[in-house]
Design a protein around this motif. Structure first.
Motif, PDB file in Angstrom:
ATOM      1  N   ALA A 211       0.859  -1.167  -0.023  1.00 11.64           N
ATOM      2  CA  ALA A 211       0.079  -0.052   0.205  1.00 11.64           C
ATOM      3  C   ALA A 211       0.711   1.357   0.077  1.00 11.64           C
ATOM      4  O   ALA A 211       1.906   1.184   0.573  1.00 11.64           O
ATOM      5  N   LEU A 212       0.227   2.224  -0.535  1.00 12.01           N
ATOM      6  CA  LEU A 212       1.183   3.557  -0.743  1.00 12.01           C
ATOM      7  C   LEU A 212       1.208   4.202   0.560  1.00 12.01           C
ATOM      8  O   LEU A 212       0.162   4.759   1.049  1.00 12.01           O
ATOM      9  N   ALA A 213       2.104   4.145   1.306  1.00 17.05           N
ATOM     10  CA  ALA A 213       2.345   4.754   2.740  1.00 17.05           C
ATOM     11  C   ALA A 213       2.618   6.210   2.543  1.00 17.05           C
ATOM     12  O   ALA A 213       3.393   6.997   1.798  1.00 17.05           O
ATOM     13  N   THR A 214       1.709   6.818   3.435  1.00 20.28           N
ATOM     14  CA  THR A 214       1.928   8.511   3.518  1.00 20.28           C
ATOM     15  C   THR A 214       1.932   8.705   5.114  1.00 20.28           C
ATOM     16  O   THR A 214       1.558   7.839   5.863  1.00 20.28           O
ATOM     17  N   PRO A 215       2.380  10.069   5.555  1.00 17.71           N
ATOM     18  CA  PRO A 215       2.477  10.311   7.119  1.00 17.71           C
ATOM     19  C   PRO A 215       1.033  10.085   7.486  1.00 17.71           C
ATOM     20  O   PRO A 215       0.856   9.790   8.625  1.00 17.71           O
ATOM     21  N   MET A 216       0.063  10.348   6.689  1.00 21.01           N
ATOM     22  CA  MET A 216      -1.507  10.174   7.094  1.00 21.01           C
ATOM     23  C   MET A 216      -1.840   8.804   7.296  1.00 21.01           C
ATOM     24  O   MET A 216      -2.830   8.476   8.207  1.00 21.01           O
ATOM     25  N   SER A 217      -1.252   7.548   6.701  1.00 24.33           N
ATOM     26  CA  SER A 217      -1.428   6.597   7.123  1.00 24.33           C
ATOM     27  C   SER A 217      -1.275   6.214   8.596  1.00 24.33           C
ATOM     28  O   SER A 217      -2.224   5.329   9.153  1.00 24.33           O
ATOM     29  N   HIS A 218      -0.208   6.611   9.126  1.00 25.32           N
ATOM     30  CA  HIS A 218      -0.015   6.506  10.661  1.00 25.32           C
ATOM     31  C   HIS A 218      -1.153   7.172  11.359  1.00 25.32           C
ATOM     32  O   HIS A 218      -1.434   6.572  12.267  1.00 25.32           O
ATOM     33  N   VAL A 219      -1.402   8.429  10.887  1.00 31.64           N
ATOM     34  CA  VAL A 219      -2.490   9.158  11.859  1.00 31.64           C
ATOM     35  C   VAL A 219      -3.702   8.610  11.825  1.00 31.64           C
ATOM     36  O   VAL A 219      -4.479   8.731  12.982  1.00 31.64           O
ATOM     37  N   GLN A 360      -1.002   8.778 -10.212  1.00 38.77           N
ATOM     38  CA  GLN A 360      -1.841   9.132  -8.617  1.00 38.77           C
ATOM     39  C   GLN A 360      -2.701  10.276  -8.554  1.00 38.77           C
ATOM     40  O   GLN A 360      -3.040  10.939  -7.729  1.00 38.77           O
ATOM     41  N   ASP A 361      -3.030  10.762  -9.889  1.00 38.15           N
ATOM     42  CA  ASP A 361      -4.126  11.912 -10.115  1.00 38.15           C
ATOM     43  C   ASP A 361      -5.470  11.539  -9.961  1.00 38.15           C
ATOM     44  O   ASP A 361      -6.382  12.302  -9.648  1.00 38.15           O
ATOM     45  N   THR A 362      -5.642  10.160  -9.690  1.00 35.02           N
ATOM     46  CA  THR A 362      -7.109   9.610  -9.379  1.00 35.02           C
ATOM     47  C   THR A 362      -6.557   8.449  -8.251  1.00 35.02           C
ATOM     48  O   THR A 362      -5.572   8.170  -7.987  1.00 35.02           O
ATOM     49  N   PRO A 363      -7.701   8.267  -7.460  1.00 36.70           N
ATOM     50  CA  PRO A 363      -7.130   7.454  -6.243  1.00 36.70           C
ATOM     51  C   PRO A 363      -7.310   6.066  -6.652  1.00 36.70           C
ATOM     52  O   PRO A 363      -6.844   5.008  -5.602  1.00 36.70           O
ATOM     53  N   LEU A 364      -7.330   5.583  -7.930  1.00 39.24           N
ATOM     54  CA  LEU A 364      -7.273   4.238  -8.318  1.00 39.24           C
ATOM     55  C   LEU A 364      -6.060   3.599  -8.048  1.00 39.24           C
ATOM     56  O   LEU A 364      -6.026   2.240  -7.632  1.00 39.24           O
ATOM     57  N   ALA A 365      -4.778   4.151  -8.323  1.00 42.60           N
ATOM     58  CA  ALA A 365      -3.489   3.476  -8.023  1.00 42.60           C
ATOM     59  C   ALA A 365      -3.314   3.147  -6.550  1.00 42.60           C
ATOM     60  O   ALA A 365      -2.918   2.078  -6.150  1.00 42.60           O
ATOM     61  N   ALA A 366      -3.813   3.942  -5.756  1.00 39.50           N
ATOM     62  CA  ALA A 366      -3.829   3.907  -4.358  1.00 39.50           C
ATOM     63  C   ALA A 366      -4.507   2.571  -3.899  1.00 39.50           C
ATOM     64  O   ALA A 366      -4.196   1.831  -3.178  1.00 39.50           O
ATOM     65  N   TRP A 367      -5.878   2.707  -4.606  1.00 44.44           N
ATOM     66  CA  TRP A 367      -6.865   1.434  -4.216  1.00 44.44           C
ATOM     67  C   TRP A 367      -6.194   0.247  -4.839  1.00 44.44           C
ATOM     68  O   TRP A 367      -6.284  -0.951  -3.950  1.00 44.44           O
ATOM     69  N   TYR A 368      -5.552   0.229  -5.856  1.00 44.90           N
ATOM     70  CA  TYR A 368      -4.992  -1.130  -6.359  1.00 44.90           C
ATOM     71  C   TYR A 368      -3.959  -1.587  -5.720  1.00 44.90           C
ATOM     72  O   TYR A 368      -3.943  -2.910  -5.350  1.00 44.90           O
ATOM     73  N   ALA A 369      -3.271  -1.010  -5.213  1.00 43.46           N
ATOM     74  CA  ALA A 369      -2.040  -1.287  -4.165  1.00 43.46           C
ATOM     75  C   ALA A 369      -2.503  -1.776  -2.907  1.00 43.46           C
ATOM     76  O   ALA A 369      -2.003  -2.776  -2.274  1.00 43.46           O
ATOM     77  N   ASP A 370      -3.610  -1.099  -2.247  1.00 41.80           N
ATOM     78  CA  ASP A 370      -4.036  -1.440  -1.013  1.00 41.80           C
ATOM     79  C   ASP A 370      -4.877  -2.626  -0.995  1.00 41.80           C
ATOM     80  O   ASP A 370      -4.847  -3.604  -0.048  1.00 41.80           O
ATOM     81  N   ILE A 371      -5.846  -3.047  -2.082  1.00 39.67           N
ATOM     82  CA  ILE A 371      -6.678  -4.049  -2.329  1.00 39.67           C
ATOM     83  C   ILE A 371      -6.070  -5.352  -2.245  1.00 39.67           C
ATOM     84  O   ILE A 371      -6.749  -6.470  -2.061  1.00 39.67           O
TER      85      ILE A 371
END
Length: 411
Positions: A211-219, A360-371
């Protein structure tokens, strides 16, 4: 005599209200969340608005401050909420908190409900659930974390936990440990409530994943932690559900968790297909609108078919839950199917967006990595298929037909 597929009017009304909430409030608010400060302020604003509208804790009984929705209405609501990553958070129905709240409701003492459950219901605190271990994997009975009673006042826990979701954002941990190695296999474990932070419960790291990790993932509690448990002192009054009941409570909790993942997967797939439809109806290639091309229509049709099957599966399970029927077989079948369905739909949406979908201009790439995690969490595909297949054979041996293990007793 017709089979009645009509959704009760009250459930439709709540579903429509939540659908509007997500579209009008949650999805627009996503762009405003850029750091920890904005996340906290945006979430507080959303929650205040939601509670003012009577939208709070859909799955929790009214006497505990929730909406008191049954399984069917809750499923309809969750399938709308999860179209935005702020949706479930806005109504305090996010995972993994939701399933643990249900466990505390079912098994908690009056003291535990007042001290630990109440702040969770109010949205003041978050909770994580520490069961999984590296050494055990999908076999929960293989866990090695121990809990030894120190006189009558405390238990002392030692061991490690792996992939504890939302530990980084949690104020409370619910931990499963072995209390009696000589008991029958499924009676060896107990569950304990731990206040955090605690020197005996150390987050060694948030495990890096696909999954695409960001500082917000932790929060936001989207991370998965490796935990070291060393001489963790837990008061005996924090034992949840009595000694030896940890495994059974864990399975009770996971049953809802699997349904929640299914609801989330349907919601995500629906939004992905909507994004794809918006894109193909606004694009032209080689002098012809993209949506008029047969190949595109076939791709959309396949996604629609899988979403239709997925919805029927989930709503049927909700129906069985309403009736108090055994839904373990259907839950396992749906858990596997929905994990693959969401991957297929999001993947198709990316393909229809072309390079834009890969960006990553749409949420699709992040969803793909997460699912990709959906085929692993709350039991990998192989474990569920093994259980389902075993039940198919058992049904044939007992009745001469496999029908009861594959929807033959649907009603």
């Amino acid at each position: 005599m017709a089979i009645d597929f009509e959704i009760p009017e009250e459930a439709q009304k709540i579903r429509d209200e939540v659908r509007q909430w997500v579209q009008d409030e949650c999805i627009p608010a996503e762009k405003r969340v850029v750091d920890e400060e904005s996340y906290k302020s945006v979430l507080a604003e959303l929650r205040a608005k939601a509670r003012a509208q009577g939208l709070w804790l859909p799955f929790v009984p009214k006497e505990y401050g929730g909406m008191g929705l049954g399984p069917l209405a809750n499923a309809l609501v969750q399938m709308e909420l999860s179209q935005s990553h702020l949706g479930t958070l806005s109504l305090n129905t996010q995972g993994p908190d939701d399933a643990t709240i249900l466990t505390l409701l079912e098994y908690g003492t009056d003291y535990q409900k007042e001290k630990f459950l109440k702040p969770l219901l109010n949205g003041d605190k978050r909770v994580c659930y520490s069961m999984t271990e590296k050494a055990a994997g999908a076999d929960a009975t293989g866990m090695r974390t121990t809990a030894v009673k120190d006189g009558n006042a405390n238990y002392i826990l030692n061991g490690e936990k792996w992939f504890t979701s939302a530990a980084s954002a949690a104020d409370i941990a619910v931990v499963m440990a072995r209390t009696d190695p000589d008991a029958p296999r499924h009676r060896q474990f107990s569950t304990f409530i731990v206040e955090l932070p605690n020197p005996g419960y150390v987050i060694k790291r948030d495990v890096p994943t696909m999954a695409l990790a960001t500082p917000m993932s932790h929060v936001m509690g989207a991370s998965h932690s490796e935990i070291e448990i060393r001489d963790l002192v837990v008061p005996a009054e924090n034992l949840l559900g009595g000694e030896g009941n940890g495994f059974a409570m864990g399975q009770h909790r996971l049953a809802y968790g699997r349904l929640r993942h299914g609801m989330r997967n349907i919601a995500m797939a629906q939004r992905a297909l909507d994004l794809a439809a918006a894109h193909v109806t606004s694009r032209e290639t080689f002098g012809k609108p993209l949506h008029e091309r047969q190949a595109v229509q076939f791709m959309m049709a396949e996604c629609a078919s899988q979403l239709y099957i997925a919805r029927l599966m989930l709503l049927h399970i909700a129906y069985k839950a309403e009736k108090g029927a055994d839904l373990r077989q259907e839950n396992s079948i749906a858990k596997v199917y929905l994990a693959h369905m969401v991957h297929k739909v999001v993947d198709t949406a990316i393909q229809l967006h072309g390079a834009l979908g890969y960006s990553q201009d749409t949420p699709l790439a992040a969803w793909y990595a997460d699912i990709r995690s959906q085929r692993l969490v709350d039991g990998p595909d192989e474990v569920h298929r093994w259980m389902v297949g075993r039940n198919v054979i058992k049904a044939y041996q007992q009745t001469g037909t496999t029908a009861s293990a594959c929807g033959g007793d649907m009603l």
